[in-house]
Motif scaffolding. Structure first.
Motif, PDB file in Angstrom:
ATOM      1  N   GLY A  67       0.576  -1.171  -0.035  1.00  0.00           N
ATOM      2  CA  GLY A  67      -0.002  -0.253  -0.125  1.00  0.00           C
ATOM      3  C   GLY A  67       0.791   1.242  -0.114  1.00  0.00           C
ATOM      4  N   HIS A  68       2.040   1.273   0.062  1.00  0.00           N
ATOM      5  CA  HIS A  68       2.995   2.362   0.037  1.00  0.00           C
ATOM      6  C   HIS A  68       3.275   2.735  -1.225  1.00  0.00           C
ATOM      7  CE1 HIS A  68       3.212   1.603   4.179  1.00  0.00           C
ATOM      8  NE2 HIS A  68       4.558   2.078   4.516  1.00  0.00           N
ATOM      9  N   GLY A  69       3.588   4.220  -1.551  1.00  0.00           N
ATOM     10  CA  GLY A  69       3.804   4.916  -2.745  1.00  0.00           C
ATOM     11  C   GLY A  69       5.229   4.886  -2.883  1.00  0.00           C
ATOM     12  N   GLY A 147      16.303  -6.761  12.448  1.00  0.00           N
ATOM     13  CA  GLY A 147      15.905  -5.888  13.560  1.00  0.00           C
ATOM     14  C   GLY A 147      15.400  -4.375  12.834  1.00  0.00           C
ATOM     15  N   LEU A 148      16.348  -4.069  11.884  1.00  0.00           N
ATOM     16  CA  LEU A 148      16.160  -2.699  11.250  1.00  0.00           C
ATOM     17  C   LEU A 148      15.006  -2.847  10.300  1.00  0.00           C
ATOM     18  CD1 LEU A 148      19.862  -2.330  10.366  1.00  0.00           C
ATOM     19  CD2 LEU A 148      18.523  -0.600  11.907  1.00  0.00           C
ATOM     20  N   LEU A 149      14.647  -3.914   9.750  1.00  0.00           N
ATOM     21  CA  LEU A 149      13.634  -4.001   8.709  1.00  0.00           C
ATOM     22  C   LEU A 149      12.282  -4.201   9.380  1.00  0.00           C
ATOM     23  CD1 LEU A 149      14.991  -6.875   6.260  1.00  0.00           C
ATOM     24  CD2 LEU A 149      14.458  -4.733   5.709  1.00  0.00           C
ATOM     25  N   ARG A 150      12.392  -4.489  10.778  1.00  0.00           N
ATOM     26  CA  ARG A 150      11.064  -4.731  11.337  1.00  0.00           C
ATOM     27  C   ARG A 150      10.715  -3.329  12.083  1.00  0.00           C
ATOM     28  NH1 ARG A 150      11.981  -7.356  15.846  1.00  0.00           N
ATOM     29  NH2 ARG A 150      13.896  -8.299  15.497  1.00  0.00           N
ATOM     30  N   HIS A 151      11.903  -2.552  12.338  1.00  0.00           N
ATOM     31  CA  HIS A 151      11.414  -1.096  12.944  1.00  0.00           C
ATOM     32  C   HIS A 151      12.649  -0.100  12.379  1.00  0.00           C
ATOM     33  CE1 HIS A 151       9.330  -3.295  16.146  1.00  0.00           C
ATOM     34  NE2 HIS A 151      10.357  -4.332  16.364  1.00  0.00           N
ATOM     35  N   PRO A 152      12.154   0.061  10.957  1.00  0.00           N
ATOM     36  CA  PRO A 152      12.907   1.155  10.242  1.00  0.00           C
ATOM     37  C   PRO A 152      12.864   2.417  10.998  1.00  0.00           C
ATOM     38  CG  PRO A 152      11.050   0.729   9.025  1.00  0.00           C
ATOM     39  CD  PRO A 152      11.024  -0.252  10.196  1.00  0.00           C
ATOM     40  N   ARG A 153      13.859   3.081  10.966  1.00  0.00           N
ATOM     41  CA  ARG A 153      13.943   4.501  11.590  1.00  0.00           C
ATOM     42  C   ARG A 153      14.274   5.702  10.449  1.00  0.00           C
ATOM     43  NH1 ARG A 153      17.192   1.872  14.858  1.00  0.00           N
ATOM     44  NH2 ARG A 153      19.278   2.340  14.141  1.00  0.00           N
ATOM     45  N   VAL A 154      12.941   6.068  10.019  1.00  0.00           N
ATOM     46  CA  VAL A 154      13.120   7.113   8.914  1.00  0.00           C
ATOM     47  C   VAL A 154      13.089   8.424   9.379  1.00  0.00           C
ATOM     48  CG1 VAL A 154      11.633   7.580   6.840  1.00  0.00           C
ATOM     49  CG2 VAL A 154      11.334   5.319   7.647  1.00  0.00           C
ATOM     50  N   THR A 155      14.074   9.260   8.629  1.00  0.00           N
ATOM     51  CA  THR A 155      14.371  10.457   8.911  1.00  0.00           C
ATOM     52  C   THR A 155      13.393  11.253   7.895  1.00  0.00           C
ATOM     53  OG1 THR A 155      16.792  10.006   9.637  1.00  0.00           O
ATOM     54  CG2 THR A 155      16.031  12.347   8.836  1.00  0.00           C
ATOM     55  N   VAL A 156      12.576  12.061   8.422  1.00  0.00           N
ATOM     56  CA  VAL A 156      11.833  12.996   7.761  1.00  0.00           C
ATOM     57  C   VAL A 156      12.515  14.233   7.028  1.00  0.00           C
ATOM     58  CG1 VAL A 156       9.487  14.014   7.570  1.00  0.00           C
ATOM     59  CG2 VAL A 156       9.684  12.147   8.840  1.00  0.00           C
ATOM     60  N   LYS A 157      12.585  14.074   5.837  1.00  0.00           N
ATOM     61  CA  LYS A 157      13.246  15.324   5.230  1.00  0.00           C
ATOM     62  C   LYS A 157      12.407  16.412   4.843  1.00  0.00           C
ATOM     63  CE  LYS A 157      17.020  12.489   3.157  1.00  0.00           C
ATOM     64  NZ  LYS A 157      17.422  12.098   2.033  1.00  0.00           N
ATOM     65  N   ASP A 158      12.666  17.708   4.708  1.00  0.00           N
ATOM     66  CA  ASP A 158      11.682  18.680   4.540  1.00  0.00           C
ATOM     67  C   ASP A 158      11.381  18.543   3.046  1.00  0.00           C
ATOM     68  OD1 ASP A 158      13.505  20.643   2.594  1.00  0.00           O
ATOM     69  OD2 ASP A 158      14.669  20.375   4.466  1.00  0.00           O
ATOM     70  N   ALA A 159      10.188  18.961   2.324  1.00  0.00           N
ATOM     71  CA  ALA A 159       9.757  18.878   1.270  1.00  0.00           C
ATOM     72  C   ALA A 159      10.626  19.477  -0.082  1.00  0.00           C
ATOM     73  CB  ALA A 159       8.458  19.728   1.223  1.00  0.00           C
ATOM     74  N   LYS A 160      11.321  20.787   0.423  1.00  0.00           N
ATOM     75  CA  LYS A 160      12.442  20.852  -0.915  1.00  0.00           C
ATOM     76  C   LYS A 160      13.569  19.952  -0.903  1.00  0.00           C
ATOM     77  CE  LYS A 160      13.736  25.114  -1.537  1.00  0.00           C
ATOM     78  NZ  LYS A 160      14.072  26.614  -1.709  1.00  0.00           N
ATOM     79  N   LYS A 223       2.475  15.829  -2.857  1.00  0.00           N
ATOM     80  CA  LYS A 223       1.299  15.405  -2.567  1.00  0.00           C
ATOM     81  C   LYS A 223       0.330  15.094  -3.950  1.00  0.00           C
ATOM     82  CE  LYS A 223       0.626  17.225   1.861  1.00  0.00           C
ATOM     83  NZ  LYS A 223      -0.070  18.364   3.048  1.00  0.00           N
ATOM     84  N   ARG A 224       0.301  16.215  -4.812  1.00  0.00           N
ATOM     85  CA  ARG A 224      -0.419  15.969  -6.035  1.00  0.00           C
ATOM     86  C   ARG A 224       0.045  14.818  -6.681  1.00  0.00           C
ATOM     87  NH1 ARG A 224       0.701  20.740  -9.875  1.00  0.00           N
ATOM     88  NH2 ARG A 224       2.453  18.889 -10.708  1.00  0.00           N
ATOM     89  N   GLU A 225       1.374  14.644  -6.881  1.00  0.00           N
ATOM     90  CA  GLU A 225       1.996  13.678  -7.783  1.00  0.00           C
ATOM     91  C   GLU A 225       1.935  12.364  -7.136  1.00  0.00           C
ATOM     92  OE1 GLU A 225       2.775  13.989 -10.894  1.00  0.00           O
ATOM     93  OE2 GLU A 225       2.430  16.318 -10.870  1.00  0.00           O
ATOM     94  N   GLY A 226       1.666  12.132  -5.976  1.00  0.00           N
ATOM     95  CA  GLY A 226       1.419  11.118  -5.130  1.00  0.00           C
ATOM     96  C   GLY A 226       2.803  10.235  -4.837  1.00  0.00           C
ATOM     97  N   ILE A 227       3.928  11.340  -4.762  1.00  0.00           N
ATOM     98  CA  ILE A 227       5.109  10.970  -4.406  1.00  0.00           C
ATOM     99  C   ILE A 227       5.243  10.631  -2.919  1.00  0.00           C
ATOM    100  CG2 ILE A 227       7.712  11.850  -4.466  1.00  0.00           C
ATOM    101  CD1 ILE A 227       6.747  13.170  -7.153  1.00  0.00           C
ATOM    102  N   ARG A 228       4.789  11.640  -2.042  1.00  0.00           N
ATOM    103  CA  ARG A 228       4.823  11.517  -0.679  1.00  0.00           C
ATOM    104  C   ARG A 228       3.530  12.099  -0.100  1.00  0.00           C
ATOM    105  NH1 ARG A 228       9.607  14.272   3.141  1.00  0.00           N
ATOM    106  NH2 ARG A 228       8.499  16.022   2.877  1.00  0.00           N
ATOM    107  N   PRO A 229       2.875  11.398   0.821  1.00  0.00           N
ATOM    108  CA  PRO A 229       1.542  11.677   1.307  1.00  0.00           C
ATOM    109  C   PRO A 229       1.617  12.729   2.333  1.00  0.00           C
ATOM    110  CG  PRO A 229       1.937   9.306   1.567  1.00  0.00           C
ATOM    111  CD  PRO A 229       3.168   9.894   1.249  1.00  0.00           C
TER     112      PRO A 229
END
Length: 229
Positions: A67-69, A147-160, A223-229
């Motif tokens: 279900g992930h884009g 362990g990393l696959l079960r609990h990935p630590r994702v760094t949220v980058k700014d939109a730009k 968001k419009r292009e469905g790249i990142r919710p």
């Protein structure tokens, strides 16, 4: 050239969950450039291992998160293949004890260096791939990265930043931002900024600062292009 005793090979095989047919590949994957014990070091294998690791992780994410884009998958993938994650995976096999480095460097604790361990782990992935094939490499990665696959630590980058990296990854020019309008009183302006990405319609963002409007425009585009919710 470094050689392992039978007992050492047995221990390494148990740690890795894989026994090498070609010991030279194992030695090369574990050898740092600070030692003259072996003609080569792990750098060439590291180059290949980075690609094999990327494919294994990408396939796993594709199958695990239907279900992930693309944007979400890319963010998780980046978190799992970065150097620190490779070093953490190396910790699961006690890689700091296995790397072959100069005596002086080991005395200084270089074998604990996170960059070194991350690079050596990628080299190990390549060595297993060359020695036993893709399925063996995949099995090794999925076990070491469990362990990393079960609990990935994702760094949220700014939109730009996210949009720029997305564009560059597709060999597109850097997104261009343009101020469309500036309205409101001097002490409280409202900027409207458009972002243009080659081959796509521009997206518009608004905010009380130019940078904020650029960030909003990038966010609206993603968001419009469905790249990142």
């Amino acid at each position: 050239m470094t050689r392992f005793s039978t007992a050492q090979r047995d221990e390494i095989s148990e740690r890795l969950g894989y026994r090498f047919s070609n010991e030279d590949l194992l030695v090369e994957a574990l050898t740092h450039g600070s030692t003259q014990a072996h003609k080569g070091d792990y750098q060439r294998l590291e180059f290949l291992g980075d690609r094999v690791l990327g494919l294994v992780i990408a396939e796993y994410l594709f199958r695990t998160y239907p279900g992930h884009g693309e944007g979400e998958l890319t963010a998780i993938h980046s978190a799992l293949v970065r150097g620190e994650s490779c070093a953490e995976a190396g910790d699961t096999v006690g890689l700091s004890e296995l790397v072959i480095i100069g005596t002086g460097e080991r005395a200084k604790g270089m074998n604990l260096n996170r960059t070194l361990l991350g690079d050596a782990m990628e080299a190990l992935v390549a060595a297993i791939y060359l020695d036993g094939g893709f399925e063996q490499a995949r099995a090794f990665v999925l076990k070491a990265w469990d362990g990393l696959l079960r609990h990935p630590r994702v760094t949220v980058k700014d939109a730009k930043t996210f949009l720029q990296e997305w564009a560059l990854a597709r060999a597109l020019p850097i997104p261009a931002y343009k101020v469309v309008s500036r309205e409101g009183p001097e002490h409280e302006p409202v900027f409207a900024v458009s972002v243009d990405v080659k081959g796509k319609d521009p997206a518009l963002g608004t905010a009380k600062s130019k940078r904020g409007a650029e960030m909003d425009a990038a966010d609206q585009f993603l968001k419009r292009e469905g790249i990142r919710p």
